[in-house]
Design a protein around this motif. Structure first.
Motif, PDB file in Angstrom:
ATOM      1  N   GLN A 102     -12.015  -8.272   6.440  1.00 38.72           N
ATOM      2  CA  GLN A 102     -11.222  -7.754   5.326  1.00 38.72           C
ATOM      3  C   GLN A 102     -11.105  -6.226   5.400  1.00 38.72           C
ATOM      4  O   GLN A 102     -12.075  -5.549   5.706  1.00 38.72           O
ATOM      5  CB  GLN A 102     -11.980  -8.121   4.060  1.00 38.72           C
ATOM      6  N   GLY A 103      -9.923  -5.708   5.115  1.00 40.69           N
ATOM      7  CA  GLY A 103      -9.782  -4.257   5.013  1.00 40.69           C
ATOM      8  C   GLY A 103      -9.388  -3.574   6.307  1.00 40.69           C
ATOM      9  O   GLY A 103      -9.349  -2.353   6.374  1.00 40.69           O
ATOM     10  N   GLN A 108      -3.672  -4.697   6.899  1.00 39.45           N
ATOM     11  CA  GLN A 108      -2.640  -3.932   6.190  1.00 39.45           C
ATOM     12  C   GLN A 108      -1.269  -4.137   6.846  1.00 39.45           C
ATOM     13  O   GLN A 108      -0.274  -4.373   6.146  1.00 39.45           O
ATOM     14  CB  GLN A 108      -3.032  -2.451   6.214  1.00 39.45           C
ATOM     15  N   ALA A 109      -1.240  -4.087   8.183  1.00 37.75           N
ATOM     16  CA  ALA A 109       0.036  -4.280   8.891  1.00 37.75           C
ATOM     17  C   ALA A 109       0.584  -5.682   8.633  1.00 37.75           C
ATOM     18  O   ALA A 109       1.779  -5.861   8.383  1.00 37.75           O
ATOM     19  CB  ALA A 109      -0.164  -4.060  10.390  1.00 37.75           C
ATOM     20  N   ALA A 110      -0.304  -6.694   8.666  1.00 39.19           N
ATOM     21  CA  ALA A 110       0.123  -8.080   8.468  1.00 39.19           C
ATOM     22  C   ALA A 110       0.721  -8.255   7.066  1.00 39.19           C
ATOM     23  O   ALA A 110       1.759  -8.896   6.894  1.00 39.19           O
ATOM     24  CB  ALA A 110      -1.056  -9.026   8.665  1.00 39.19           C
ATOM     25  N   LEU A 111       0.077  -7.657   6.062  1.00 35.75           N
ATOM     26  CA  LEU A 111       0.553  -7.832   4.689  1.00 35.75           C
ATOM     27  C   LEU A 111       1.821  -7.017   4.438  1.00 35.75           C
ATOM     28  O   LEU A 111       2.701  -7.447   3.700  1.00 35.75           O
ATOM     29  CB  LEU A 111      -0.545  -7.474   3.687  1.00 35.75           C
ATOM     30  N   SER A 172       5.030  -0.228  12.107  1.00 34.89           N
ATOM     31  CA  SER A 172       4.261   0.970  12.435  1.00 34.89           C
ATOM     32  C   SER A 172       3.565   1.460  11.165  1.00 34.89           C
ATOM     33  O   SER A 172       4.162   1.511  10.096  1.00 34.89           O
ATOM     34  CB  SER A 172       5.247   1.989  12.986  1.00 34.89           C
ATOM     35  N   LEU A 173       2.277   1.784  11.291  1.00 36.07           N
ATOM     36  CA  LEU A 173       1.498   2.248  10.134  1.00 36.07           C
ATOM     37  C   LEU A 173       1.000   3.638  10.410  1.00 36.07           C
ATOM     38  O   LEU A 173       0.593   3.941  11.531  1.00 36.07           O
ATOM     39  CB  LEU A 173       0.233   1.401   9.948  1.00 36.07           C
ATOM     40  N   SER A 174       0.971   4.463   9.382  1.00 39.20           N
ATOM     41  CA  SER A 174       0.303   5.734   9.571  1.00 39.20           C
ATOM     42  C   SER A 174      -1.191   5.492   9.343  1.00 39.20           C
ATOM     43  O   SER A 174      -1.597   4.806   8.410  1.00 39.20           O
ATOM     44  CB  SER A 174       0.990   6.743   8.669  1.00 39.20           C
ATOM     45  N   ILE A 175      -1.999   5.973  10.295  1.00 41.52           N
ATOM     46  CA  ILE A 175      -3.424   5.620  10.306  1.00 41.52           C
ATOM     47  C   ILE A 175      -4.250   6.817   9.851  1.00 41.52           C
ATOM     48  O   ILE A 175      -4.338   7.838  10.551  1.00 41.52           O
ATOM     49  CB  ILE A 175      -3.872   5.189  11.731  1.00 41.52           C
ATOM     50  N   THR A 263      -0.096   3.856  14.365  1.00 40.78           N
ATOM     51  CA  THR A 263      -0.284   2.706  15.253  1.00 40.78           C
ATOM     52  C   THR A 263       0.878   1.747  15.058  1.00 40.78           C
ATOM     53  O   THR A 263       1.306   1.504  13.921  1.00 40.78           O
ATOM     54  CB  THR A 263      -1.625   2.003  14.979  1.00 40.78           C
ATOM     55  N   ARG A 264       1.381   1.236  16.169  1.00 39.83           N
ATOM     56  CA  ARG A 264       2.458   0.247  16.115  1.00 39.83           C
ATOM     57  C   ARG A 264       1.855  -1.126  16.368  1.00 39.83           C
ATOM     58  O   ARG A 264       1.081  -1.305  17.317  1.00 39.83           O
ATOM     59  CB  ARG A 264       3.500   0.605  17.177  1.00 39.83           C
ATOM     60  N   PHE A 265       2.183  -2.055  15.502  1.00 37.68           N
ATOM     61  CA  PHE A 265       1.693  -3.436  15.603  1.00 37.68           C
ATOM     62  C   PHE A 265       2.855  -4.344  15.994  1.00 37.68           C
ATOM     63  O   PHE A 265       4.002  -4.082  15.627  1.00 37.68           O
ATOM     64  CB  PHE A 265       1.139  -3.905  14.249  1.00 37.68           C
ATOM     65  N   LEU A 266       2.528  -5.428  16.695  1.00 37.19           N
ATOM     66  CA  LEU A 266       3.535  -6.439  17.003  1.00 37.19           C
ATOM     67  C   LEU A 266       3.170  -7.738  16.300  1.00 37.19           C
ATOM     68  O   LEU A 266       1.985  -8.099  16.228  1.00 37.19           O
ATOM     69  CB  LEU A 266       3.597  -6.690  18.513  1.00 37.19           C
ATOM     70  N   ALA A 267       4.194  -8.410  15.800  1.00 39.86           N
ATOM     71  CA  ALA A 267       4.002  -9.768  15.276  1.00 39.86           C
ATOM     72  C   ALA A 267       4.351 -10.722  16.409  1.00 39.86           C
ATOM     73  O   ALA A 267       5.392 -10.568  17.057  1.00 39.86           O
ATOM     74  CB  ALA A 267       4.907 -10.003  14.082  1.00 39.86           C
TER      75      ALA A 267
END
Ligand SMILES: O=C(O)C(=O)C[C@]1(C(=O)O)C=C[C@@H](O)C=C1
Length: 361
Positions: A102-103, A108-111, A172-175, A263-267
Motif C-alpha cells: 500500500q502507498g 498511485q499511478a494505477a489509481l 507519468s507521475l511527478s515523483i 517516472t513514466r508507468f506503462l499499463a
C-alpha cells in the motif's frame, strides 16, 4: 458570521446544492447507460474485455477540448477517470496488479490511470505483476518503465521482451520522495531503506544531510516504509502516500536530487487498443552486429515520416555486444504510415516485437 455575509452565501450554496443534485441525476443516467453498454458487449463479445482504453482516453480528451472553464481542464482527467472507473466497475470490476505494498508510486499511478473503483492486486515484484496479468488474476498491470533521473527500469524492459502482454496505456507521475521514520525525527536511526531507484534518485541529498546512514535496498519504497513502521532504527524513502499508509512521520520532503523528477508507468494487459488519433506505438528491435546497422534500422521511420519519441538500449546478454532497442514512435500501428514503417522495420531487423499501440497521456 454576520448576517449580510450569510445572506449572500445562502442563495449561492442553494445553487450549488441544486447543481450537485442535477450532476448526481446525470451520473446515475450515465451509470445506467454504461450498464446497457455492458449488456451489449456481453451479447456480442461474451467474456471479452470491458476495459476499452481508447474509448476512455477519447472521452477525457474530448471534454478537455470542449471545456470553456472556469472548471480547470487538468481536473477533468481526475474527475472523469473516477466517473468512468465507477461506471466500468458496474459492468465488471477491473483488477489491477502493481508493485505494492500500500502507498507505492505504482499504486498511485494505477489509481490515477484506472480510478479507485478497481480491485487492487498488490505484488511483491515486477515479475509477479506480469505473472498475475498473464495468468488472468488481474486484467491489467501497472509498471514503471523510465525515470527522468535514473533512466530505464531495466527489469520492466526485460519483462516486456519476454511477455505476451501488450502495452495499453501510459501515465507519468511527478515523483517527490520523502524521508520518513516512526518518530518523525532521526534519533536512533542508523539505516535508510528504499528501492534502489529511489536511493539513486536521492543520493546527493543523502550524502549531504545523512552521510553516516547505511543505505539498504528494499523491494519497493512502500515496503521500506512498512519495515520502518516496525523498526525504529530504519528510515524509509518513499512517497507521502506511504507515510500516511504506514503511520510514519515525515523527516524531510522533496529530497530527490532533481526537483523535476518524474517516472513514466506503462499499463499492460492482454487487450488490443484501437486508434484514438493521438497514439504511440512501442516496439523492440535487434539489429545485426555490423557498422551502420542502427542507422539503417531507423531509416524506415524517417522514410515514412514517423517520429521517434524514445530510444533505449538493453544488452541482449549474448556476450557479443548485441543490444535490444526499445523504440517508441508516434502514431498507432493501424495508421498507414506506421503500418508501413513497422513492416519495413520488421524486414530489416534481426529481431522485432510489437509491444502495442496506446493513447498518449
Ligand atoms: O463505452 C464502453 O465500452 C463502456 O464500457 C463505457 C465506459 C464508460 O464509462 O464510458 C466504461 C468502460 C470502458 O473502458 C469504456 C467506457
Amino acid at each position: 458570521m454576520d448576517n449580510s455575509l450569510q445572506n449572500q452565501l445562502l442563495p449561492l450554496r442553494e445553487r450549488i446544492d441544486a447543481l450537485d443534485e442535477q450532476i448526481l441525476a446525470l451520473l446515475n443516467q450515465r451509470a445506467q447507460a454504461a450498464l446497457d453498454v455492458g449488456k451489449v458487449k456481453q451479447e456480442f463479445d461474451a467474456g471479452g474485455p470491458i476495459l476499452k482504453p481508447e474509448r476512455e482516453a477519447s472521452i477525457i480528451r474530448r471534454l478537455q477540448g470542449a471545456n470553456q472553464g472556469p472548471f480547470p481542464s487538468q481536473a477533468i482527467d481526475a474527475v472523469w477517470t473516477q466517473i468512468i472507473s465507477a461506471c466500468r466497475g458496474l459492468e465488471s470490476v477491473l483488477t489491477v496488479a502493481y508493485l505494492g505494498p500500500q502507498g507505492s508510486f505504482s499504486e498511485q499511478a494505477a489509481l490515477e490511470q484506472f480510478g479507485n473503483s478497481v480491485e487492487k492486486l498488490r505484488c511483491a515484484s515486477f515479475d509477479e505483476v506480469f505473472r498475475a496479468v498473464e495468468a488472468g488474476q488481474a486484467q491489467v498491470g501497472m509498471v514503471p518503465v523510465e525515470n527522468s533521473t535514473e533512466g530505464a527500469v531495466n527489469r520492466t524492459l526485460d519483462l516486456l521482451l519476454n511477455s505476451p502482454l501488450k502495452v495499453l496505456g501510459e501515465r507519468s507521475l511527478s515523483i517527490h520522495h520523502c524521508l520518513m521514520t516512526q518518530s518523525g525525527n532521526m534519533q536512533g536511526v542508523t539505516r535508510v531503506m528504499a528501492h534502489p531507484q529511489a536511493l539513486a534518485q536521492c543520493q546527493s541529498w543523502l550524502t549531504l544531510h545523512h552521510p553516516g546512514l547505511i543505505r539498504d535496498a528494499a523491494s519497493s519504497n512502500a515496503e521500506a516504509a512498512r519495515i520502518a513502521a516496525e523498526d525504529p532504527t530504519v528510515a524509509a524513502i518513499a512517497g507521502a502516500m506511504a507515510a500516511e499508509a504506514w503511520g510514519l512521520g515525515l523527516v524531510a520532503s522533496g529530497i530527490q536530487d532533481d526537483p523535476q523528477n518524474r517516472t513514466r508507468f506503462l499499463a499492460v494487459g492482454a487487450i488490443d487498443t484501437l486508434p484514438t488519433g493521438h497514439d504511440k506505438t512501442s516496439v523492440i528491435l535487434a539489429v545485426p552486429n555490423r557498422a551502420g546497422a542502427v542507422y539503417d534500422m531507423l531509416a524506415p521511420l524517417a522514410d515514412n515520416g514517423v517520429s521517434m519519441t524514445r530510444l533505449e538500449s538493453r544488452p541482449a546478454r549474448t556476450g557479443q555486444w548485441e543490444y535490444y532497442f526499445y523504440v517508441d514512435l508516434l502514431g498507432h500501428r493501424n495508421d498507414p504510415a506506421v503500418t508501413k514503417a513497422l513492416a519495413d522495420l520488421k524486414r530489416r531487423a534481426a529481431f522485432f516485437k510489437e509491444l502495442g499501440s496506446y493513447p498518449i497521456q
